[in-house]
Design a protein around this motif. Structure first.
Motif, PDB file in Angstrom:
ATOM      1  N   ARG A  59      15.775 -25.959 -12.972  1.00 57.31           N
ATOM      2  CA  ARG A  59      15.882 -24.826 -13.894  1.00 57.31           C
ATOM      3  C   ARG A  59      15.206 -23.567 -13.338  1.00 57.31           C
ATOM      4  N   PHE A  60      14.049 -23.797 -12.718  1.00 60.14           N
ATOM      5  CA  PHE A  60      13.285 -22.658 -12.191  1.00 60.14           C
ATOM      6  C   PHE A  60      14.134 -21.844 -11.208  1.00 60.14           C
ATOM      7  N   ILE A  61      14.864 -22.569 -10.360  1.00 59.77           N
ATOM      8  CA  ILE A  61      15.670 -21.898  -9.337  1.00 59.77           C
ATOM      9  C   ILE A  61      16.815 -21.124  -9.980  1.00 59.77           C
ATOM     10  N   LYS A  62      17.393 -21.712 -11.010  1.00 58.92           N
ATOM     11  CA  LYS A  62      18.571 -21.091 -11.612  1.00 58.92           C
ATOM     12  C   LYS A  62      18.231 -19.997 -12.635  1.00 58.92           C
ATOM     13  N   SER A  63      16.998 -20.025 -13.116  1.00 59.48           N
ATOM     14  CA  SER A  63      16.675 -19.092 -14.215  1.00 59.48           C
ATOM     15  C   SER A  63      16.584 -17.646 -13.721  1.00 59.48           C
ATOM     16  N   PHE A  64      16.838 -16.743 -14.642  1.00 62.34           N
ATOM     17  CA  PHE A  64      16.726 -15.309 -14.331  1.00 62.34           C
ATOM     18  C   PHE A  64      15.256 -14.900 -14.393  1.00 62.34           C
ATOM     19  N   TRP A  65      14.583 -15.374 -15.421  1.00 67.39           N
ATOM     20  CA  TRP A  65      13.176 -15.004 -15.647  1.00 67.39           C
ATOM     21  C   TRP A  65      12.308 -16.112 -15.068  1.00 67.39           C
ATOM     22  N   LYS A  66      11.849 -15.907 -13.846  1.00 65.29           N
ATOM     23  CA  LYS A  66      11.133 -16.983 -13.145  1.00 65.29           C
ATOM     24  C   LYS A  66       9.621 -16.801 -13.284  1.00 65.29           C
ATOM     25  N   ILE A  67       8.957 -17.890 -13.624  1.00 62.86           N
ATOM     26  CA  ILE A  67       7.494 -17.829 -13.725  1.00 62.86           C
ATOM     27  C   ILE A  67       6.889 -18.965 -12.897  1.00 62.86           C
ATOM     28  N   ILE A  68       5.954 -18.588 -12.024  1.00 66.13           N
ATOM     29  CA  ILE A  68       5.202 -19.621 -11.302  1.00 66.13           C
ATOM     30  C   ILE A  68       3.773 -19.560 -11.840  1.00 66.13           C
ATOM     31  N   ASP A  69       3.376 -20.609 -12.499  1.00 62.00           N
ATOM     32  CA  ASP A  69       2.039 -20.604 -13.088  1.00 62.00           C
ATOM     33  C   ASP A  69       1.036 -21.157 -12.081  1.00 62.00           C
ATOM     34  N   GLU A  70       0.005 -20.386 -11.823  1.00 57.91           N
ATOM     35  CA  GLU A  70      -1.066 -20.775 -10.893  1.00 57.91           C
ATOM     36  C   GLU A  70      -0.533 -21.073  -9.496  1.00 57.91           C
ATOM     37  N   ILE A  71       0.035 -20.083  -8.918  1.00 56.33           N
ATOM     38  CA  ILE A  71       0.651 -20.212  -7.579  1.00 56.33           C
ATOM     39  C   ILE A  71      -0.369 -20.647  -6.530  1.00 56.33           C
ATOM     40  N   ASN A  72      -1.635 -20.362  -6.783  1.00 53.56           N
ATOM     41  CA  ASN A  72      -2.681 -20.729  -5.826  1.00 53.56           C
ATOM     42  C   ASN A  72      -2.826 -22.248  -5.675  1.00 53.56           C
ATOM     43  N   ARG A  73      -2.230 -22.988  -6.600  1.00 50.85           N
ATOM     44  CA  ARG A  73      -2.341 -24.455  -6.514  1.00 50.85           C
ATOM     45  C   ARG A  73      -1.156 -25.050  -5.753  1.00 50.85           C
ATOM     46  N   LEU A  74      -0.274 -24.190  -5.234  1.00 53.13           N
ATOM     47  CA  LEU A  74       0.853 -24.702  -4.431  1.00 53.13           C
ATOM     48  C   LEU A  74       0.375 -25.024  -3.023  1.00 53.13           C
ATOM     49  N   SER A  75       0.809 -26.158  -2.514  1.00 59.59           N
ATOM     50  CA  SER A  75       0.437 -26.521  -1.146  1.00 59.59           C
ATOM     51  C   SER A  75       1.161 -25.597  -0.170  1.00 59.59           C
ATOM     52  N   PRO A  76       0.666 -25.485   1.062  1.00 60.63           N
ATOM     53  CA  PRO A  76       1.319 -24.585   2.025  1.00 60.63           C
ATOM     54  C   PRO A  76       2.815 -24.852   2.176  1.00 60.63           C
ATOM     55  N   SER A  77       3.239 -26.106   2.163  1.00 56.87           N
ATOM     56  CA  SER A  77       4.673 -26.375   2.347  1.00 56.87           C
ATOM     57  C   SER A  77       5.450 -25.890   1.122  1.00 56.87           C
ATOM     58  N   ALA A  78       4.861 -26.050  -0.061  1.00 56.31           N
ATOM     59  CA  ALA A  78       5.538 -25.562  -1.266  1.00 56.31           C
ATOM     60  C   ALA A  78       5.576 -24.036  -1.263  1.00 56.31           C
ATOM     61  N   GLN A  79       4.534 -23.425  -0.688  1.00 55.62           N
ATOM     62  CA  GLN A  79       4.520 -21.954  -0.600  1.00 55.62           C
ATOM     63  C   GLN A  79       5.684 -21.456   0.245  1.00 55.62           C
ATOM     64  N   ASP A  80       6.040 -22.238   1.280  1.00 60.22           N
ATOM     65  CA  ASP A  80       7.145 -21.842   2.158  1.00 60.22           C
ATOM     66  C   ASP A  80       8.469 -21.770   1.407  1.00 60.22           C
ATOM     67  N   VAL A  81       8.632 -22.677   0.441  1.00 58.48           N
ATOM     68  CA  VAL A  81       9.866 -22.675  -0.347  1.00 58.48           C
ATOM     69  C   VAL A  81       9.960 -21.365  -1.136  1.00 58.48           C
TER      70      VAL A  81
END
Lengths: 558, 436
Positions: free
Chosen positions: A129-151
């Motif tokens: 859903r996140f990818i397809k949604s128009f209004w995208k929210i990433i909550d606490e992006i600092n908790r994403l691992s480096p590989s997830a950050q690359d995405v």
């Protein structure tokens, strides 16, 4: 049929209604304002909510909200999403990407359709859903691992997400990320990722009075708020077109470039190579520019071109929101610290003087650049005059004398001065000016053609820019609907003698360079009633008439 | 064997011979004595310095400087002996005349005409950006000649010039006039090595002298305007100046806009900032400046808003309010005037010493003035500010008693601006305004 008359005003009004609704519903109580001194008065918009709104007004904007937990960042974004897109709150909530260190690509991007894979052996991707949604929210992006950050990096950079052999192109979105740097399990965000966030705002604790009010508010976990829908996604996307078409005043445009250059230039090393990051303080020792009011010493990394574009983009959005005709310098200066502070690596030595408050330091840097910019401005104007063929020996002398005190003059202006003093250049620019005055199209086209062979590339591009600057003063705006545009595309292609098929796959900005005039076609969406804006830079009216006729009169010219 | 003491000319001419005759110690002592009583800016002084350093050594140079210092001090000259020994007599004399408050502009103009002719400085007054006041235009013209002269002889690039010149400037900081400041600070804007700290130092040295700060503002504004309009011939240090004034981006943009339009009100924009940041002198100087007509009324109000009232006296408060009353009728229709007066009264209430405000309110004069202000400036906003001032500071027991009936004009005004004034105003205020 009346076309777009007052549509911009109506959209603007709705956006202010959305801000009012936020205030009325007590969704985000922070009585801090952003004050903008524009040529037509002083404006105030709520600081954090205003920037969150602004991010929605630029095409595919990405914003970072930086601050401690529990300050209402995510709630603000969610509710504003509801107000600006009419999407149900539950849907917005469902598409939020809640970051954690265990979040792997599959959980962010999508998964394979297992049934189809087992039965038919097909690798069909079911996008999240996140990818397809128009209004995208990433909550606490600092908790994403480096590989997830690359995405996320790929999504923010190109609007593209890949999974197995499938590609999802996210053409239209608005993205927000919250960040709480003191949180446990925090990963440092890479500089390229941070650079992809157009704007960042620090969210601090509310004021005492706001706190008092917050205490009295009903618990929103128990009593859900009823948030009205003020705008639709389509309307919001229409705003993008109007914002994109906003012209920037020449001085403001100059400031944007100068800001980037001032931060990036160094008299001793190339900041792009990264050497500066390692040996910054040592390199500055004894440098003649260290004791001057320069910012080169404050910043170890250059400012990206993307940052410049973002500064222009968000300044346009703010100017449009305030109902201005063009983007003035004051708007750019107001926006600049919010665009640069999270993208740069500062010198610790100077950052310490600001209590390691990166935003305050960035603001200081912008003010410092503004001071030197104002000091340098007459020289830059004299340089522009010189390129326009007006030779003032006194000013040329001043430019040359300023070489030792001013990095921009030293590296970007002074070395080119002599080129524009050459007879061939002065003669051609003089001829061009008199042809512009008498509006002789054939003569202008001949001079521009002749310049190609007689001038060197730097002189030629300066001559073209001079001509374009003259054209830009005669901007005409034609607004029509995408349905009309599509219907009359063949006629328009003939009239403009250009292939316009690319405009049918929005969002696109197509620039059509005719010999002596320029057109920009801004198409944001392929809905029939989506606006198509044609900026025409010309000295003659006939092209306007031709376009109007080709569109069957179904347009508005201003 | 005794020798007759020669005059200074002879001594300078035959100094080596004289040393051979009377010995170094005696010859050097006599050179110091004779040099010390010669005319202050006599060209021979330069030669005395040369001979002393060449034949007598540092001790005699120091002695001569001491003698000279005493004489310069007695003469009231801002120039130091170090300045003379470094830059020579001619320049020292020019600078002394520029800085000396006793040397008139006419004398200076005569000197500068000669300098301009000698150094081929060709500045036409009509080519300069004009200022509305003729006296200030004259000062600007002289400042233009002055800095061009210093630039031509290489002084602005001399590493010692800035510190030495600023120390001279500091000596007369409290006494210098508007016109003299315009001329004397002008070269500072064109010195390449000028820093933020330097401007801060200069402004601090003028911090007790309102006229000096006004002159500085005019000179700064003029340098910016002429440069922005591309009429200047050098780049003034705008960046360092703006940093010294601690201007934020919106203030800087206001400066730029006014300079670019050649708007003279730039002077007041700079002056307001300077006064609020650096002025430490008495308020009456600011009020005197305003009353002398050096400032336009609207700018004067803005300036009063930037002036610190911590040391204000009763008379200062009275003068300030009198000025407001005087300009009220004229400025009543101006946008933002009511707000400015409101802010000014609030500022006085916050900053001035309570005892002073109380004593001002106790006087009959003060009460009449405030009533006059309400009548001349019928504004709800101003009334609210006055109500706050009176109710906070007017001592109930010592409010002047009612000596006559209610003022019908005041009643009418109050009814028109605040119909419920009897309930809205504090009881103290009502009583103070001689109302029932």
């Amino acid at each position: 049929m009346v076309y777009m008359l007052g549509e911009e005003d109506l959209l603007r009004k709705k956006l202010f209604l959305a801000l009012e609704a936020l205030d009325r519903e007590k969704i985000f109580l922070h009585t801090k304002f952003l004050e903008i001194e524009a040529p037509n008065g002083v404006f105030r918009i709520p600081l954090v909510a205003g920037f969150v709104l602004l991010n929605a007004l630029v095409g595919n904007g990405a914003m970072l909200l930086w601050g401690g937990y529990g300050y209402g960042k995510t709630m603000l974004i969610k509710y504003l999403g509801r107000l600006l897109t009419s999407t149900p709150l539950e849907e917005i909530e469902a598409s939020i990407l809640r970051a954690n260190p265990q979040l792997i690509e599959e959980k962010i991007v999508g998964r394979l359709h297992l049934g189809r894979l087992i039965k038919e052996g097909e690798e069909e991707v079911v996008w999240r859903r996140f990818i397809k949604s128009f209004w995208k929210i990433i909550d606490e992006i600092n908790r994403l691992s480096p590989s997830a950050q690359d995405v996320i990096l790929s999504l923010l950079g190109e609007g593209i997400v890949k999974y197995f052999d499938s590609v999802f192109v996210s053409r239209k979105y608005v993205l927000y990320a919250t960040l709480n740097p003191r949180d446990v399990g925090t990963f440092p965000l890479s500089m390229p990722l941070l650079d992809r966030f157009g704007i960042a705002v620090v969210v601090k604790s509310p004021l005492l009075d706001d706190m008092n009010e917050i205490v009295l508010l009903p618990d929103d976990k128990v009593l859900k708020k009823s948030i009205p829908a003020v705008l639709s996604i389509d309307e919001l996307v229409n705003v993008w077109a109007y914002v994109e078409a906003m012209p920037i005043e020449p001085v403001a445009q100059m400031f944007i470039s100068v800001l980037a250059k001032e931060i990036s230039l160094c008299d001793r090393v190339d900041k792009e190579t990264g050497i500066f990051v390692e040996v910054g303080p040592k390199i500055c020792t004894g440098c003649p520019f260290e004791n001057l009011d320069t910012v080169c010493k404050y910043v170890y990394t250059p400012l990206s071109v993307r940052a410049q574009k973002d500064l222009a983009k968000y300044s346009k959005a703010l100017a449009w929101l305030l109902g201005l005709k063009s983007v003035p310098l004051s708007v750019v200066v107001t926006i600049a610290p919010y665009v640069i502070w999270h993208r740069l690596r500062f010198s610790d030595k100077y950052l310490e003087e600001f209590g390691f408050d990166r935003f305050r330091f960035a603001k200081h840097i912008v003010e410092s650049v503004l001071r030197t910019f104002l000091q340098r401005l007459p020289l830059l104007q004299a340089y522009e005059d010189l390129k326009a063929g007006n030779v003032d020996p006194r000013m040329i002398n001043m430019i040359k004398n300023a070489r030792n005190d001013d990095l921009i003059i030293r590296y970007e202006v002074a070395p080119l001065v002599d080129l524009f003093l050459e007879d061939a250049y002065i003669r051609l620019v003089g001829e061009l000016k008199s042809s512009i005055e008498s509006q002789k199209r054939t003569e202008i086209e001949e001079i521009l053609e002749k310049a190609k062979s007689e001038l060197n590339p730097i002189q030629y591009s300066a001559l073209i820019r001079f001509y374009v600057s003259k054209l830009r003063r005669n901007r005409r705006k034609i607004v029509t609907r995408f349905g009309v545009w599509r219907q009359h595309l063949d006629d328009l292609s003939k009239v403009l003698n250009a292939d316009l098929s690319g405009t049918l796959n929005p969002p696109t900005t197509t620039r059509i360079d005719r010999k002596s005039e320029i057109l920009e076609v801004i198409v944001i969406d392929d809905r029939d009633n989506a606006p198509v804006i044609i900026n025409v830079y010309t000295l003659w009216d006939d092209i306007i008439d031709k376009i109007t006729n080709a569109l069957g009169g179904q347009c508005q010219v201003s | 064997m005794s020798y007759e003491m020669p005059d200074l000319d002879a001594l300078i001419k035959n100094f080596e011979e004289y040393i051979a005759k009377v010995g170094k110690r005696k010859a050097c002592r006599q050179l110091v004595e004779l040099g010390g009583v010669s005319e202050l800016f006599d060209e021979k002084i330069e030669r005395v310095f040369e001979l002393l350093s060449e034949f007598c050594g540092g001790l005699y140079v120091a002695k001569f400087k001491q003698t000279l210092r005493a004489r310069l001090l007695a003469y009231g000259s801002p120039i130091t002996p170090e300045f003379i020994s470094t830059f020579g007599i001619t320049i020292s004399q020019v600078i002394s005349n520029v800085l000396d408050p006793n040397v008139s502009l006419t004398t200076l103009k005569r000197d500068f005409d000669k300098i301009a002719e000698r150094h081929k400085i060709n500045i036409r007054k009509e080519a300069l950006v004009g200022l509305s006041s003729p006296t200030l235009s004259d000062a600007i013209f002289l400042s233009e000649v002055f800095w061009h002269f210093l630039n031509k002889i290489g002084m602005l690039d001399h590493p010692e010039f800035l510190p030495m010149y600023s120390s001279c400037l500091k000596r007369i900081g409290d006494k210098i006039t508007v016109e003299k400041t315009i001329i004397s600070v002008r070269p500072l804007f064109y010195v390449k090595s000028v820093s933020v700290n330097f401007f801060e130092d200069v402004l601090r040295s003028l911090s007790n002298n309102f006229d000096g700060l006004l002159g500085f503002s005019i000179s700064a504004a003029y340098s910016m305007i002429s440069y922005m309009l591309q009429k200047g011939s050098a780049i003034p240090s705008i960046s360092s100046l703006l940093a010294a004034l601690a201007m934020d981006s919106s203030e800087m943009l206001a400066v730029y806009e006014r300079a670019f339009l050649g708007d003279e009100s730039l002077v007041y924009l700079i002056l307001n900032k300077i006064v609020s940041t650096y002025y430490r002198g008495p308020i009456f100087k600011v009020i005197d400046g305003i009353l002398s007509g050096k400032l336009r009324a609207q700018n004067a109000i803005e300036l009063l808003l930037h002036t610190p009232y911590t040391t204000a006296s009763i008379q200062n408060i009275r003068q300030t309010l009198e000025f407001i009353v005087r300009v009220s009728e004229k400025l009543l229709s101006e946008k933002g005037f009511e707000r400015q007066v409101f802010n000014l009264i609030t500022k006085i209430a916050f900053e001035a010493r309570p005892a002073i405000i109380r004593r001002f309110l106790e006087t009959d004069e003060g009460r009449v003035l405030l009533i006059e202000l309400i009548k001349k400036l019928p504004s709800r906003l101003v009334l609210v500010a006055l109500n706050r001032l009176i109710s906070t500071y007017a001592p109930m027991d010592r409010i002047p008693g009612r000596r006559s009936g209610e003022d019908p004009e005041l009643l009418e005004t109050l009814n028109s601006i605040m119909p419920n004034w009897r309930y809205a105003l504090d009881i103290k205020t009502v009583k103070y305004l001689n109302l029932k």
